[in-house]
Design a protein around this motif. Structure first.
Motif, PDB file in Angstrom:
ATOM      1  N   THR A   6      30.619  42.285  41.039  1.00  0.00           N
ATOM      2  CA  THR A   6      31.355  41.948  42.260  1.00  0.00           C
ATOM      3  C   THR A   6      32.150  40.652  42.094  1.00  0.00           C
ATOM      4  OG1 THR A   6      29.454  40.756  43.186  1.00  0.00           O
ATOM      5  CG2 THR A   6      29.664  43.110  43.715  1.00  0.00           C
ATOM      6  N   LEU A   7      32.332  40.217  40.883  1.00  0.00           N
ATOM      7  CA  LEU A   7      33.053  38.982  40.598  1.00  0.00           C
ATOM      8  C   LEU A   7      34.507  39.087  41.066  1.00  0.00           C
ATOM      9  CD1 LEU A   7      32.669  36.236  38.987  1.00  0.00           C
ATOM     10  CD2 LEU A   7      33.835  37.403  37.113  1.00  0.00           C
ATOM     11  N   GLN A   8      35.031  37.967  41.584  1.00  0.00           N
ATOM     12  CA  GLN A   8      36.436  37.900  41.980  1.00  0.00           C
ATOM     13  C   GLN A   8      37.032  36.610  41.433  1.00  0.00           C
ATOM     14  OE1 GLN A   8      37.163  39.235  46.206  1.00  0.00           O
ATOM     15  NE2 GLN A   8      34.931  39.328  46.219  1.00  0.00           N
ATOM     16  N   ILE A   9      37.700  36.725  40.292  1.00  0.00           N
ATOM     17  CA  ILE A   9      38.262  35.564  39.619  1.00  0.00           C
ATOM     18  C   ILE A   9      39.492  35.075  40.379  1.00  0.00           C
ATOM     19  CG2 ILE A   9      39.343  34.783  37.462  1.00  0.00           C
ATOM     20  CD1 ILE A   9      37.603  36.791  35.981  1.00  0.00           C
ATOM     21  N   PRO A  10      39.642  33.763  40.570  1.00  0.00           N
ATOM     22  CA  PRO A  10      40.808  33.231  41.292  1.00  0.00           C
ATOM     23  C   PRO A  10      42.132  33.639  40.639  1.00  0.00           C
ATOM     24  CG  PRO A  10      39.114  31.538  41.075  1.00  0.00           C
ATOM     25  CD  PRO A  10      38.677  32.691  40.225  1.00  0.00           C
ATOM     26  N   GLU A  11      43.144  33.810  41.472  1.00  0.00           N
ATOM     27  CA  GLU A  11      44.424  34.345  41.009  1.00  0.00           C
ATOM     28  C   GLU A  11      45.108  33.455  39.979  1.00  0.00           C
ATOM     29  OE1 GLU A  11      46.971  35.367  44.260  1.00  0.00           O
ATOM     30  OE2 GLU A  11      45.766  37.132  44.825  1.00  0.00           O
ATOM     31  N   ARG A  12      44.844  32.154  39.980  1.00  0.00           N
ATOM     32  CA  ARG A  12      45.564  31.263  39.053  1.00  0.00           C
ATOM     33  C   ARG A  12      45.273  31.581  37.592  1.00  0.00           C
ATOM     34  NH1 ARG A  12      41.496  28.409  41.476  1.00  0.00           N
ATOM     35  NH2 ARG A  12      39.963  27.307  40.181  1.00  0.00           N
ATOM     36  N   PHE A  13      44.207  32.328  37.330  1.00  0.00           N
ATOM     37  CA  PHE A  13      43.858  32.669  35.953  1.00  0.00           C
ATOM     38  C   PHE A  13      44.347  34.061  35.539  1.00  0.00           C
ATOM     39  CE2 PHE A  13      40.232  29.996  37.497  1.00  0.00           C
ATOM     40  CZ  PHE A  13      40.499  28.873  36.723  1.00  0.00           C
ATOM     41  N   LEU A  14      44.941  34.801  36.473  1.00  0.00           N
ATOM     42  CA  LEU A  14      45.128  36.232  36.271  1.00  0.00           C
ATOM     43  C   LEU A  14      46.546  36.607  35.870  1.00  0.00           C
ATOM     44  CD1 LEU A  14      43.058  37.522  39.322  1.00  0.00           C
ATOM     45  CD2 LEU A  14      42.275  37.057  36.992  1.00  0.00           C
ATOM     46  N   ALA A  15      46.654  37.759  35.215  1.00  0.00           N
ATOM     47  CA  ALA A  15      47.935  38.312  34.775  1.00  0.00           C
ATOM     48  C   ALA A  15      48.532  39.174  35.887  1.00  0.00           C
ATOM     49  CB  ALA A  15      47.744  39.150  33.523  1.00  0.00           C
ATOM     50  N   ARG A  73      33.082  49.121  47.635  1.00  0.00           N
ATOM     51  CA  ARG A  73      33.963  47.987  47.375  1.00  0.00           C
ATOM     52  C   ARG A  73      33.878  46.936  48.490  1.00  0.00           C
ATOM     53  NH1 ARG A  73      37.075  46.480  43.124  1.00  0.00           N
ATOM     54  NH2 ARG A  73      38.783  46.053  44.579  1.00  0.00           N
ATOM     55  N   ARG A  74      32.889  47.000  49.351  1.00  0.00           N
ATOM     56  CA  ARG A  74      32.758  46.031  50.439  1.00  0.00           C
ATOM     57  C   ARG A  74      32.766  44.583  49.945  1.00  0.00           C
ATOM     58  NH1 ARG A  74      27.987  45.510  55.117  1.00  0.00           N
ATOM     59  NH2 ARG A  74      29.019  43.799  56.246  1.00  0.00           N
ATOM     60  N   PRO A  75      32.106  44.233  48.845  1.00  0.00           N
ATOM     61  CA  PRO A  75      32.135  42.830  48.411  1.00  0.00           C
ATOM     62  C   PRO A  75      33.539  42.302  48.115  1.00  0.00           C
ATOM     63  CG  PRO A  75      30.351  44.004  47.317  1.00  0.00           C
ATOM     64  CD  PRO A  75      31.180  45.038  48.019  1.00  0.00           C
ATOM     65  N   PHE A  76      34.490  43.205  47.857  1.00  0.00           N
ATOM     66  CA  PHE A  76      35.856  42.784  47.541  1.00  0.00           C
ATOM     67  C   PHE A  76      36.755  42.710  48.777  1.00  0.00           C
ATOM     68  CE2 PHE A  76      34.086  44.413  43.675  1.00  0.00           C
ATOM     69  CZ  PHE A  76      34.602  43.602  42.677  1.00  0.00           C
ATOM     70  N   PRO A  99      25.101  46.277  45.632  1.00  0.00           N
ATOM     71  CA  PRO A  99      26.397  46.733  45.139  1.00  0.00           C
ATOM     72  C   PRO A  99      26.456  46.868  43.615  1.00  0.00           C
ATOM     73  CG  PRO A  99      26.487  44.384  45.507  1.00  0.00           C
ATOM     74  CD  PRO A  99      25.089  44.821  45.878  1.00  0.00           C
ATOM     75  N   PHE A 100      25.343  46.662  42.928  1.00  0.00           N
ATOM     76  CA  PHE A 100      25.351  46.641  41.461  1.00  0.00           C
ATOM     77  C   PHE A 100      25.973  47.903  40.873  1.00  0.00           C
ATOM     78  CE2 PHE A 100      23.269  47.903  37.470  1.00  0.00           C
ATOM     79  CZ  PHE A 100      23.656  46.849  36.656  1.00  0.00           C
ATOM     80  N   ARG A 101      26.854  47.692  39.894  1.00  0.00           N
ATOM     81  CA  ARG A 101      27.428  48.802  39.128  1.00  0.00           C
ATOM     82  C   ARG A 101      27.108  48.607  37.657  1.00  0.00           C
ATOM     83  NH1 ARG A 101      31.635  49.342  35.898  1.00  0.00           N
ATOM     84  NH2 ARG A 101      32.798  47.512  36.581  1.00  0.00           N
TER      85      ARG A 101
END
Length: 580
Positions: free
Chosen positions: A303-312, A135-138, A426-428
């Motif tokens: 490893t995508l990290q979507i900005p919080e303004r879009f999240l539930a 989880r290092r990329p996060f 880091p590919f999963r």
């Protein structure tokens, strides 16, 4: 020693072992620990400071084994900052659904009893410690994460059981080395070769040089705390076409050092479907953000990290039938495949449908319903004489999901690469392939015999299962256990047959009588003894997992780690109802 670890010789085969010593690798160093689930090791860690109460109030009294009751936790403002939002969400379910409530006899939709969260009989016990260096990329500036998974349980004068709720404390790892690598952190997870026994493992975990050393359990290390609980369950009598219906509430919280409270935070990569559907500009902004080349590359490698303004800030996953249910595919509710295109050269984005699947794979509900165990990925070992609430007939044979079993190989490869590579790949891969294996399986013990096609809806209450031609089970004495009595998709069974290489003799609940017994508040053991019948069930283990929507439960005569496949809600610890 219940340690999930593996080496990567030749074909990268995963080896799941229960051993009393560590196996040395070619470098003459112990293999890295990936997942610890041994009850004795975890209880040793709890006694030495890794108990659940640590994360809420150091003054919260705990018993000699490091466990505090939920009544004691309820005196902590930090704990109430979590239970308050959970209680509000449960109350909201009851307001929207007048058939929902606590209890078997009165309500057809059985609600999680929030009183367990402040009960003197209930507690949270450590059921797993996970090495998540991958989880290092996060975690900017940290070598991944360490995760401590706690599960809700209770003991009363007449009953004891775990309950379908977990709390996951996610801690940031150590900072990278001076050269930018995480080799020192990788070595941190290599235990002394001379160490033997589960208690020794627990002592090493919390030692000054161990992964759970006091300095690594400080509140400043908390990345987030996540909760997963079965909020409501409808029995098969209410949803006979699906074999029942269950919903799992997912929440996340961050630690505020200033107020010494937890605060609700957005869920990782989980879109706020209602907000995005209501705002065309916000939806377009998210789509444009996702289409940026760097973000597509991150999406492809997971490893995508979507900005919080879009999240539930809250999500609900549903079972059974996993990703066939639209409620478990939030991005597909927001976007149509025609709005996307394949990404040449990618590993997982080779069609518009695959791109949406990858997005859903990264969401909380998509993750928790992909090759999971009834909405969970780690539930804990049930071991006679070692587990606090062990009860015959209410015990898992395998403590983790098929997805976790597959993941361990990738995670070990990542940790081992970290010893020599500054930035391992880091590919999963997808937890569940887009194209399911359509090859017909033999209709032997445990196989599906009542196939259906799901007609999904964004509202999972409206999902319907269309019956397809029934499959005849092999064998003159075989029967098809029906979906309508709790066997999703039907299940081939029959009389116990000791000669069946794929079968195990197990108990099958006589559902109406069993539930009536629980509704009368009879002890679980009594209901189990009086209202089950023997039947041939599919054998299972970590290497031979049950099919989707079934769970590997302990069975008489089977060694540790092997069991029989049954519907998850036939196991008392996997349902919210009937506990008292």
């Amino acid at each position: 020693m219940q340690i999930l670890r593996h080496r990567l010789p030749l074909l990268l085969a995963l080896v799941l072992t229960v051993a009393t010593s560590f196996v040395a690798s070619a470098t003459n160093a112990a293999e890295p620990v990936l997942l610890v689930t041994a009850p004795a090791a975890l209880r040793t860690a709890e006694r030495s400071g890794a108990g659940f109460a640590r994360w809420f109030d150091a003054a919260t009294p705990a018993s000699s084994d490091g466990v505090a009751t939920n009544e004691a936790l309820a005196r902590s403002a930090a704990w109430r900052a979590i239970t308050g939002p959970l209680g509000d969400s449960l109350a909201g379910i009851q307001r929207r659904d007048r058939q929902a409530g606590v209890g078997v006899a009165r309500y057809p939709h059985r609600l999680f009893d929030a009183r367990w969260l402040a009960s003197p009989d209930a507690f949270f016990e450590l059921v797993g410690v996970a090495n998540r260096m991958d989880r290092r990329p996060f975690q900017n500036g940290a070598c991944g994460e360490t995760r401590l998974v706690y599960r809700l349980a209770y003991r009363t004068a007449t009953m004891q059981s775990r309950l379908p709720m977990t709390v996951n404390v996610e801690l940031r790892g150590d900072a990278p080395d001076a050269d930018g690598s995480c080799a020192a952190t990788a070595r941190l997870w290599q235990p002394p070769q001379a160490m033997t026994g589960d208690e020794a493992l627990g002592r090493w975990l919390v030692s000054a040089d161990g992964p759970l050393a006091p300095k690594r359990l400080e509140h400043a290390r908390i990345s987030q705390l996540t909760t997963n609980l079965q909020s409501v369950r409808w029995p098969s009598a209410v949803r006979p076409d699906l074999g029942g219906h269950a919903e799992y509430m997912l929440r996340a919280f961050r630690w505020n050092a200033g107020t010494k409270r937890y605060e609700v935070k957005p869920l990782e990569n989980t879109p706020d479907v209602a907000k995005l559907k209501a705002s065309a500009p916000l939806r377009k902004e998210l789509q444009q953000w996702l289409r940026q080349p760097d973000n597509l590359r991150a999406l492809d490698e997971a490893t995508l990290q979507i900005p919080e303004r879009f999240l539930a800030t809250e999500a609900v996953s549903v079972a059974p039938r996993g990703l066939e249910r639209l409620a478990n595919r939030p991005f597909e509710q927001v976007f149509a495949p025609g709005e996307w295109q394949a990404e040449p050269g990618s590993r997982t984005l080779r069609s518009p449908q695959a791109l949406l699947r990858r997005l859903d794979d990264l969401s909380c509900m998509g993750c928790h319903q992909s090759r999971a165990v009834a909405g969970f990925h780690l539930l804990g070992v049930d071991r006679r004489g070692a587990s606090r609430t062990f009860t015959t007939g209410n015990a898992l044979a395998v403590p983790h999901s098929p997805h976790v079993q597959d993941e361990l190989a990738r995670r070990t490869a990542y940790v081992r690469a970290s010893l020599s590579t500054p930035r391992p790949d880091p590919f999963r891969p997808l937890a569940e392939p887009l194209e399911a294996n359509t090859a017909a399986e033999p209709a032997t013990v445990g196989a599906r015999c009542e196939p259906t096609r799901i007609t999904p809806s964004a509202n999972p209450w409206l999902d319907r299962a269309e019956k397809l031609p029934r499959i005849s089970c092999e064998g003159a004495a075989s029967v098809c256990e029906k979906t309508s009595v709790g066997f999703p998709g039907g299940m081939c069974s029959g009389p116990c047959d000791p000669k069946d290489p794929n079968g195990t003799c197990g108990g099958i609940a006589i559902l109406s009588d069993f539930n009536s017994c629980l509704a009368a508040k009879k002890p679980f053991g009594e209901c189990l003894a009086k209202h089950t019948r023997p039947g041939n069930l599919r054998s299972c283990s970590a290497q031979q997992p049950c099919r989707d929507d079934y769970i590997c439960a302990q069975a008489d005569g089977q060694p540790e780690g092997r069991g029989a496949c049954i519907p998850p809600y036939f196991l008392f610890q996997m349902r919210v109802d009937g506990h008292s």
